[in-house]
Scaffold this active site. Sequence first.
Site, PDB file in Angstrom:
ATOM      1  CD  GLU A  31     -25.521  63.414 -60.773  1.00  0.00           C
ATOM      2  OE1 GLU A  31     -25.019  62.950 -59.874  1.00  0.00           O
ATOM      3  OE2 GLU A  31     -25.234  63.193 -62.010  1.00  0.00           O
TER       4      GLU A  31
ATOM      5  CD  GLU B  92     -26.906  67.830 -55.945  1.00  0.00           C
ATOM      6  OE1 GLU B  92     -25.952  68.159 -54.787  1.00  0.00           O
ATOM      7  OE2 GLU B  92     -26.914  66.816 -56.346  1.00  0.00           O
TER       8      GLU B  92
ATOM      9  CB  CYS C 214     -23.281  57.359 -60.503  1.00  0.00           C
ATOM     10  SG  CYS C 214     -24.544  58.429 -61.183  1.00  0.00           S
TER      11      CYS C 214
ATOM     12  CB  SER D 211     -24.215  64.671 -57.000  1.00  0.00           C
ATOM     13  OG  SER D 211     -25.791  64.544 -56.779  1.00  0.00           O
TER      14      SER D 211
ATOM     15  CE  LYS E 209     -23.197  50.687 -58.226  1.00  0.00           C
ATOM     16  NZ  LYS E 209     -23.799  52.209 -58.378  1.00  0.00           N
TER      17      LYS E 209
ATOM     18  CD  GLU F 254     -24.051  52.651 -53.900  1.00  0.00           C
ATOM     19  OE1 GLU F 254     -24.068  53.874 -54.216  1.00  0.00           O
ATOM     20  OE2 GLU F 254     -24.217  51.951 -54.787  1.00  0.00           O
TER      21      GLU F 254
ATOM     22  CD  GLU G 102     -23.511  56.451 -45.190  1.00  0.00           C
ATOM     23  OE1 GLU G 102     -22.406  56.945 -45.120  1.00  0.00           O
ATOM     24  OE2 GLU G 102     -23.704  55.495 -45.279  1.00  0.00           O
TER      25      GLU G 102
ATOM     26  CB  CYS H 218     -20.535  50.395 -64.923  1.00  0.00           C
ATOM     27  SG  CYS H 218     -21.002  51.879 -63.711  1.00  0.00           S
TER      28      CYS H 218
END
Length: 580
Positions: free
Chosen positions: A280, A283, A300, A320, A359, A362, A367, A504
């Site tokens: 990141e 980037e 994230c 990102s 999560k 996710e 992907e 988190c």
Amino acid sequence: MSMVNITIDGKAVQVPAGTTVLEAAKKAGIDIPTLCYLKDVNEIGACRMCLVEIKGARALQAACVYPVAEGNEILTTSPAVKEARKVNLELLLSNHKKECLTCVRNKKCELQTLSEELNIKDLRFEGETCELPIDDSSVSIVKDHQKCILCRRCVAACKNIQKIGVIDAINRGFDTSIGPAFGQNLADVACVNCGQCVIACPVGALTEKNVVDDVWAAIADPEKVVLVQTAPAVRAAIGESFDMPIGTAATSQMVGAMLRLGFDKVFDTDTGADLTILEEGTELINRINNGGKLPLITSCSPGWIKYCEHYYPEFLDNLSSCKSPHEMFGAILKTYYAEKESIDPKKIVTVSVMPCTAKKFEAARPEMANGDLQDVDYVLTTRELAQMIKEARIDFNQCEGEFEDPFGPASGAGVIFGATGGVMEAALRTVADVLTGKDIQEIEYTAVRGVEGVKEASVDLGNGTVIKAAVAHGLGNARELLEKIKAGEADYHFVEIMACPGGCVNGGGQPIQPASVKNWIDLRTERAKALYDEDKRLPIRKSHKNLVVMDKIYGEYLGEPGGEKAHHLLHTTYTKRERF
């Protein structure tokens, strides 16, 4: 500030005008029961468990919403109050699925606790029960309507804090239920799976989609190599499930307990966080130097990503392209680690222990795969890991262990990912060094720490470069920040967004504390302290100083940060989703 003088149960108290009876009683050391009340989230006086008697008033009043006035004489345990609370509680129980022994919230249920405290022995009312089916359509969250007590805490968390509002009270009277409009399932609407509704629920009406049995089966399969990784926020909270004080970093106990559960190797997701910072940060530097799309927004938090896909698709190009840390690490485990240890990747089962219900969604995204192998096979919440430890009858407090080689401990930068502002601070530690060519010693960027909803910082690197950054946590705050950026009222290089208030550490998969704790203790702050303390203790506090990542993962396998191989394994894309 004007003050008023009152008495509560004969005790004189002076409090600021406008203070509620509940707050005044707390100051006086008097405990009034609550159920629907959740400070700064849900203050509606709906459940009537906090009723008190105020001399001169015609009826009993809800302490959580009734403001005190000069000379009030308040009784919190008069016969009328006790009887009213008991009747209200029995009425709630009359329409509640009474399967306490097999409920995930057994011994941690606020309704159950009140029943014990108010000495409920018999149920005088046998009500008609709700017949709505369990909604298990979501990959992340399960809704059991028959356990719902209509307290609306979940509604308030979704609507007032996250500013999403995909659930609300529908129908009227006895037919009232909580859920998406028109009887839709959670999977059919723009729910982002953040789980803030789950940790707001006082009973077992909302829970995560449990995969404990699947993980047990994988561990028992001799053909499988089961690798587990654990996010930084987990160590800051899991101890609460074993009577440790809030804010205890239980890293060693957690790792030792997981080894005893039978996982083949226990790794630290902070290694994935260090990878994320290198990718990141690269980037961000490339976008700044080459006129790329700014601000760069962190990727994230999967709840934030899904929110962006549904509600702010115009910012998808700002995201990102980095996968989240545990997905990056899952990809590394099934490629670099598998190759290094001569293991068939198809035999590897990757398990992530996360503070997050999003999560789970996710990990199931197409992907997040390399060919036909998902990067992460199962996601356990902190609560699910605690369940496994208790099921195995392991004495958590006596366990000791260390994360496994070849990765070992990660950097302090990876640890602070679990707190709001942590990703930003970790990135600045690396970006500042790269842009200046120096090893900067002042690495604690305190301007991005704390629980303010939106934080801004300008970091002068001393070489003519100023990084303008912003941090938002909780999707209501994210909405506020994004609207400012859209309107041209704010200009940043880098933006961190976390779906959950506090980041988190306050994720939807963390140990659930009752309102009696959450109303008076800021869990976000206490858990974050554990991470910042661990960061200070570690010898390496910058991601690019993690030699395991630099020399092994990049040196032996990936090449350079942002390179072709790294981009293939560690980056992804996101697409617009319909809101309805």
